[in-house]
Motif scaffolding. Structure first.
Motif, PDB file in Angstrom:
ATOM      1  N   PRO A   1       0.802  -1.228   0.000  1.00 49.18           N
ATOM      2  CA  PRO A   1       0.000   0.000   0.000  1.00 49.18           C
ATOM      3  C   PRO A   1       0.835   1.278   0.000  1.00 49.18           C
ATOM      4  O   PRO A   1       0.379   2.300  -0.491  1.00 49.18           O
ATOM      5  N   ASN A   2       2.048   1.233   0.552  1.00 54.57           N
ATOM      6  CA  ASN A   2       2.876   2.435   0.581  1.00 54.57           C
ATOM      7  C   ASN A   2       3.627   2.665  -0.714  1.00 54.57           C
ATOM      8  O   ASN A   2       4.359   3.639  -0.848  1.00 54.57           O
ATOM      9  N   THR A   3       3.493   1.757  -1.671  1.00 54.37           N
ATOM     10  CA  THR A   3       4.182   1.941  -2.953  1.00 54.37           C
ATOM     11  C   THR A   3       3.200   1.853  -4.125  1.00 54.37           C
ATOM     12  O   THR A   3       3.612   1.642  -5.259  1.00 54.37           O
ATOM     13  N   THR A   4       1.924   2.019  -3.855  1.00 58.24           N
ATOM     14  CA  THR A   4       0.932   2.018  -4.931  1.00 58.24           C
ATOM     15  C   THR A   4       0.484   3.448  -5.205  1.00 58.24           C
ATOM     16  O   THR A   4       0.005   4.132  -4.296  1.00 58.24           O
ATOM     17  N   PRO A   5       0.637   3.937  -6.426  1.00 61.67           N
ATOM     18  CA  PRO A   5       0.218   5.310  -6.735  1.00 61.67           C
ATOM     19  C   PRO A   5      -1.297   5.417  -6.899  1.00 61.67           C
ATOM     20  O   PRO A   5      -1.872   4.889  -7.833  1.00 61.67           O
ATOM     21  N   TYR A   6      -1.942   6.051  -5.934  1.00 57.53           N
ATOM     22  CA  TYR A   6      -3.383   6.319  -6.028  1.00 57.53           C
ATOM     23  C   TYR A   6      -3.543   7.566  -6.903  1.00 57.53           C
ATOM     24  O   TYR A   6      -3.356   7.519  -8.106  1.00 57.53           O
ATOM     25  N   GLY A   7      -3.898   8.698  -6.287  1.00 55.30           N
ATOM     26  CA  GLY A   7      -3.992   9.925  -7.052  1.00 55.30           C
ATOM     27  C   GLY A   7      -2.613  10.505  -7.332  1.00 55.30           C
ATOM     28  O   GLY A   7      -1.685  10.390  -6.528  1.00 55.30           O
ATOM     29  N   LEU A   8      -2.455  11.144  -8.490  1.00 62.58           N
ATOM     30  CA  LEU A   8      -1.217  11.832  -8.872  1.00 62.58           C
ATOM     31  C   LEU A   8      -1.518  13.300  -9.122  1.00 62.58           C
ATOM     32  O   LEU A   8      -2.621  13.676  -9.515  1.00 62.58           O
ATOM     33  N   ALA A   9      -0.507  14.126  -8.885  1.00 62.01           N
ATOM     34  CA  ALA A   9      -0.579  15.544  -9.250  1.00 62.01           C
ATOM     35  C   ALA A   9       0.819  15.998  -9.649  1.00 62.01           C
ATOM     36  O   ALA A   9       1.821  15.398  -9.225  1.00 62.01           O
ATOM     37  N   VAL A  10       0.899  17.034 -10.461  1.00 60.32           N
ATOM     38  CA  VAL A  10       2.189  17.552 -10.930  1.00 60.32           C
ATOM     39  C   VAL A  10       2.177  19.063 -10.790  1.00 60.32           C
ATOM     40  O   VAL A  10       1.200  19.726 -11.167  1.00 60.32           O
TER      41      VAL A  10
ATOM     42  N   GLY B   1      -2.549  14.141  11.134  1.00 61.59           N
ATOM     43  CA  GLY B   1      -3.972  13.911  10.916  1.00 61.59           C
ATOM     44  C   GLY B   1      -4.290  13.031   9.728  1.00 61.59           C
ATOM     45  O   GLY B   1      -5.456  12.671   9.522  1.00 61.59           O
ATOM     46  N   PHE B   2      -3.285  12.651   8.954  1.00 65.38           N
ATOM     47  CA  PHE B   2      -3.530  11.802   7.792  1.00 65.38           C
ATOM     48  C   PHE B   2      -4.042  10.431   8.220  1.00 65.38           C
ATOM     49  O   PHE B   2      -3.534   9.821   9.161  1.00 65.38           O
ATOM     50  N   GLN B   3      -5.059   9.946   7.490  1.00 70.44           N
ATOM     51  CA  GLN B   3      -5.516   8.568   7.644  1.00 70.44           C
ATOM     52  C   GLN B   3      -5.428   7.812   6.323  1.00 70.44           C
ATOM     53  O   GLN B   3      -4.914   6.714   6.265  1.00 70.44           O
ATOM     54  N   TYR B   4      -5.932   8.412   5.264  1.00 71.52           N
ATOM     55  CA  TYR B   4      -5.894   7.791   3.935  1.00 71.52           C
ATOM     56  C   TYR B   4      -5.766   8.919   2.912  1.00 71.52           C
ATOM     57  O   TYR B   4      -6.694   9.201   2.161  1.00 71.52           O
ATOM     58  N   PRO B   5      -4.610   9.562   2.841  1.00 70.81           N
ATOM     59  CA  PRO B   5      -4.437  10.722   1.948  1.00 70.81           C
ATOM     60  C   PRO B   5      -4.140  10.277   0.519  1.00 70.81           C
ATOM     61  O   PRO B   5      -3.020  10.370   0.034  1.00 70.81           O
ATOM     62  N   SER B   6      -5.172   9.841  -0.177  1.00 73.00           N
ATOM     63  CA  SER B   6      -4.944   9.158  -1.449  1.00 73.00           C
ATOM     64  C   SER B   6      -5.010  10.066  -2.668  1.00 73.00           C
ATOM     65  O   SER B   6      -4.527   9.686  -3.733  1.00 73.00           O
ATOM     66  N   ARG B   7      -5.606  11.252  -2.567  1.00 71.03           N
ATOM     67  CA  ARG B   7      -5.708  12.142  -3.740  1.00 71.03           C
ATOM     68  C   ARG B   7      -5.101  13.495  -3.420  1.00 71.03           C
ATOM     69  O   ARG B   7      -5.186  13.979  -2.295  1.00 71.03           O
ATOM     70  N   VAL B   8      -4.540  14.141  -4.453  1.00 67.77           N
ATOM     71  CA  VAL B   8      -3.773  15.355  -4.224  1.00 67.77           C
ATOM     72  C   VAL B   8      -3.880  16.261  -5.446  1.00 67.77           C
ATOM     73  O   VAL B   8      -4.043  15.789  -6.576  1.00 67.77           O
ATOM     74  N   ALA B   9      -3.822  17.575  -5.207  1.00 68.55           N
ATOM     75  CA  ALA B   9      -3.803  18.582  -6.273  1.00 68.55           C
ATOM     76  C   ALA B   9      -2.900  19.724  -5.833  1.00 68.55           C
ATOM     77  O   ALA B   9      -2.699  19.940  -4.635  1.00 68.55           O
ATOM     78  N   VAL B  10      -2.349  20.446  -6.802  1.00 66.20           N
ATOM     79  CA  VAL B  10      -1.435  21.553  -6.516  1.00 66.20           C
ATOM     80  C   VAL B  10      -1.992  22.828  -7.124  1.00 66.20           C
ATOM     81  O   VAL B  10      -2.349  22.862  -8.314  1.00 66.20           O
TER      82      VAL B  10
END
Length: 632
Positions: A114-123, A166-175
């Motif tokens: 789970p720590n090496t699977t890319p869920y959401g990506l952002a650039v 506070g992170f529990q499941y921080p799977s998606r990200v945007a910049v």
């Protein structure tokens, strides 16, 4: 004995059942002389030291698909990166679909977790790639990984991640345009905001259905307005909520035409369009940025329940995942169930897929197999968990068949969602599985034909399950289910799947592995929460606990005539106990990928003097000779 089974079974099968019942009665009679049984057990059980054998498959077969496309994002030059989920890497494609290779490998070539699977990506504007992750191990915090290009070579390397208590499941990200990082946390039901250096600024949200509340926020993106607006796919509320990026203030909601289980979303700033991926709708919904629906892109497609990669281009089965818009305005959708990313024009025309054709997981290989069972003829059946299928091998280890594809929701028949356990009927060799993430138990014939299923949405009533992790079939054909999150064992009619009884709630905290001793009818259940193997009678009466101070996380269990075996996920070993006395007899294995070593073992089975262990992160079934009857 089940009356229906008696009527429908062939005479030879019925006679076998009778002989087994007689053997069970004799075994119970012998149990009244425990001193004699204990001494016999000790003498037999110490006759041989377990010896590792060649694993299954031999020779080794790479069982991973060419691409498990999930997260998708746009690079500064308009090209696309795709998260290759269960291969633990990020792939790079040109706008025309040219394969530009692996941008970076999160797993470093090791086992993917789970720590090496890319869920959401952002650039961001500098080409730094942000990767949402999820750590299952409590001692390792969840983070947003950051990968940056070398200014000279352009090669990517990992830099300091963004972490927060506070992170529990921080799977998606945007910049954002100002460098702020916005993180959608599915389990915390919040949006966390950080500055470009990774320092926490503020957050908003809570669990609920009101404005500014979430039920599993997933996709997240920002538009080009000033101040920017944040669009969030509020998955289980089946809506997109829009907020002011500077302070998290709620602005408005988009719900028109949306259907359940939302995944990713993306914004085309140049065209002023919003794209939302829906598994429930089997499509991508297109809106303007005010929320006016324009069209759907992609349709629900046919999918053979037993054949990989049969969905035509432009169609989805089990829906897409994340989405991004390239520099030409074309829409890229991660289509993980079909091992590809699909590309559409803004008007919805299917353009191409990558890879083409999809590279399905090879037969005979595994991707994190969690379940293993061995039938009376020595055939080995494996729950190839991350490939969403069952595989069968003959007694020589030669591949026989594979069946199953990813399916959630109704998930009838061969549709599977991370199957976690396998057992076989001792007479007709039929196969019972725990379809863990679908909260179902399913039965197939020995040849792989679907027979019945029971369960549905997670529940606590009779015949309902919550993350069942283990199944076992008794000598009389009854099916015993380790109903993990309900902290109990349920007993089913083997012929029909109908609920019969339940037990163990007073003695179990997290039942996982389960096996029925065909000689006595006793039921052995591993309970990682208690660090014990709990033993029950065939009617569910608690008998005793088998414990050892060295066991950390016993997970799977098997028995032979004299011994109890338990695999320990915390120790990467299996433990051996005397069945008559419960006395500890030794532990074997250790962390590693060599013969005789294990990485995250989860289930086990015994047959013909051998134990078979699902060696999850080594993508194999480990085999040990534990009796003089097998050859080393």
């Amino acid at each position: 004995m089940d009356a229906e089974r008696t009527v429908t079974a062939a005479p030879t099968e019925g006679s076998v059942r009778v002989r087994r019942r007689i053997a069970m009665a004799l075994a119970l009679l012998v149990a009244v002389v425990p001193m004699l049984v204990s001494s016999v057990d000790r003498a037999i059980a110490t006759a041989i030291t377990p010896t590792p054998m060649s694993p299954l498959p031999t020779p080794d077969v790479d069982g991973h698909a060419g691409s498990y496309a999930w997260g998708v994002a746009t690079m500064p030059d308009g090209s696309i990166v795709v998260g290759d989920y269960w291969n633990g890497r990020v792939l790079h494609y040109g706008m025309n679909g040219a394969d530009l290779g692996v941008l970076f490998d999160i797993s470093g070539g090791g086992p993917v977790g789970p720590n090496t699977t890319p869920y959401g990506l952002a650039v961001d504007a500098d080409g730094v790639v942000y990767v949402g992750t999820y750590y299952l191990v409590p001692k390792i915090p969840s983070v947003i990984q950051r990968w940056a290009p070398d200014p000279v070579t352009g090669d990517y390397h990992q830099i300091a991640p963004i972490s927060y208590s506070g992170f529990q499941y921080p799977s998606r990200v945007a910049v954002g345009d100002d460098g702020r990082v916005y993180v959608a946390d599915m389990y915390a039901n919040k949006i966390f905001v950080f500055n470009a250096a990774g320092s926490f600024l503020f957050s908003w949200g809570s669990e609920g259905t009101g404005n500014g509340q979430f039920r599993q926020p997933r996709g997240i993106a920002l538009d080009g307005s000033n101040p920017q607006r944040v669009y969030v796919a509020d998955a289980n509320n089946v809506r997109v909520q829009v907020f002011n990026s500077t302070n998290g203030a709620y602005l408005f909601t988009i719900k028109t035409r949306l259907k359940g289980n939302l995944r990713g979303l993306a914004i085309d700033r140049d065209a002023g369009k919003l794209y939302v991926v829906s598994i429930g709708g089997q499509t991508v919904f297109k809106y303007d940025l005010s929320g006016v629906w324009e069209r759907n892109i992609g349709t629900a497609g046919g999918l053979s329940q037993t054949t990989c990669c049969s969905t035509p281009g432009g169609q989805f089965s089990n829906g897409g995942r994340e989405v991004a818009v390239d520099g030409n305005g074309n829409v890229w959708v991660g289509d993980m169930p079909n091992f590809r990313v699909q590309v559409f024009s803004p008007t919805g025309q299917f353009l191409f897929a990558r890879p083409d054709p999809p590279q399905h997981p090879p037969h005979g290989g595994f991707n994190a197999p969690r379940g293993v069972g061995v039938d009376a003829a020595g055939n080995v059946i494996v729950a190839d968990t991350y490939n969403q299928r069952l595989q069968k091998f003959d007694a020589n280890g030669d591949w026989d068949w594979s069946l199953g594809v990813r399916g959630i929701g109704s998930a009838n028949g061969y549709f599977l969602n991370y199957p976690g356990a396998v057992s076989t009927d001792p007479d007709d060799r039929s196969i019972v599985i725990a379809d863990t993430q679908n909260n179902k138990v399913k039965k197939f014939t020995a040849g792989g034909t679907f027979v019945w299923q029971i369960g549905g949405n997670a529940g606590a009533g009779p015949g309902l399950f919550s993350q069942p992790a283990g199944v076992a079939v008794g000598a009389d054909g009854r099916v015993f289910v380790a109903d993990t999150r309900n902290k109990r064992v349920q007993v089913l009619n083997g012929a029909t799947g109908a609920f019969q009884s339940q037990f163990g709630s007073a003695n179990l905290t997290t039942p996982t592995g389960i096996v029925v001793d065909h000689a006595t009818g006793n039921v052995y259940v591993t309970d990682p929460g208690r660090k014990a193997i709990q033993v029950f009678s065939s009617s569910g009466a608690f008998i005793r606990s088998i414990t050892n101070t060295q066991m950390r996380r016993p997970y799977g269990v098997a028995v032979d005539d004299t011994r109890v075996f338990a695999v320990d996920r915390g120790q990467n070993k299996f433990f051996v106990f005397n069945k008559g006395s419960g006395a500890f007899m030794g532990s074997f294995g250790g962390l590693g990928g060599g013969i005789g070593q294990l990485r995250d073992p989860q289930s086990m089975a015994y047959h013909g003097g051998k134990i078979y262990i699902s060696d999850v992160q080594n993508d194999r079934i480990a085999v040990w000779c534990v009796d003089s009857s097998c050859s080393t």
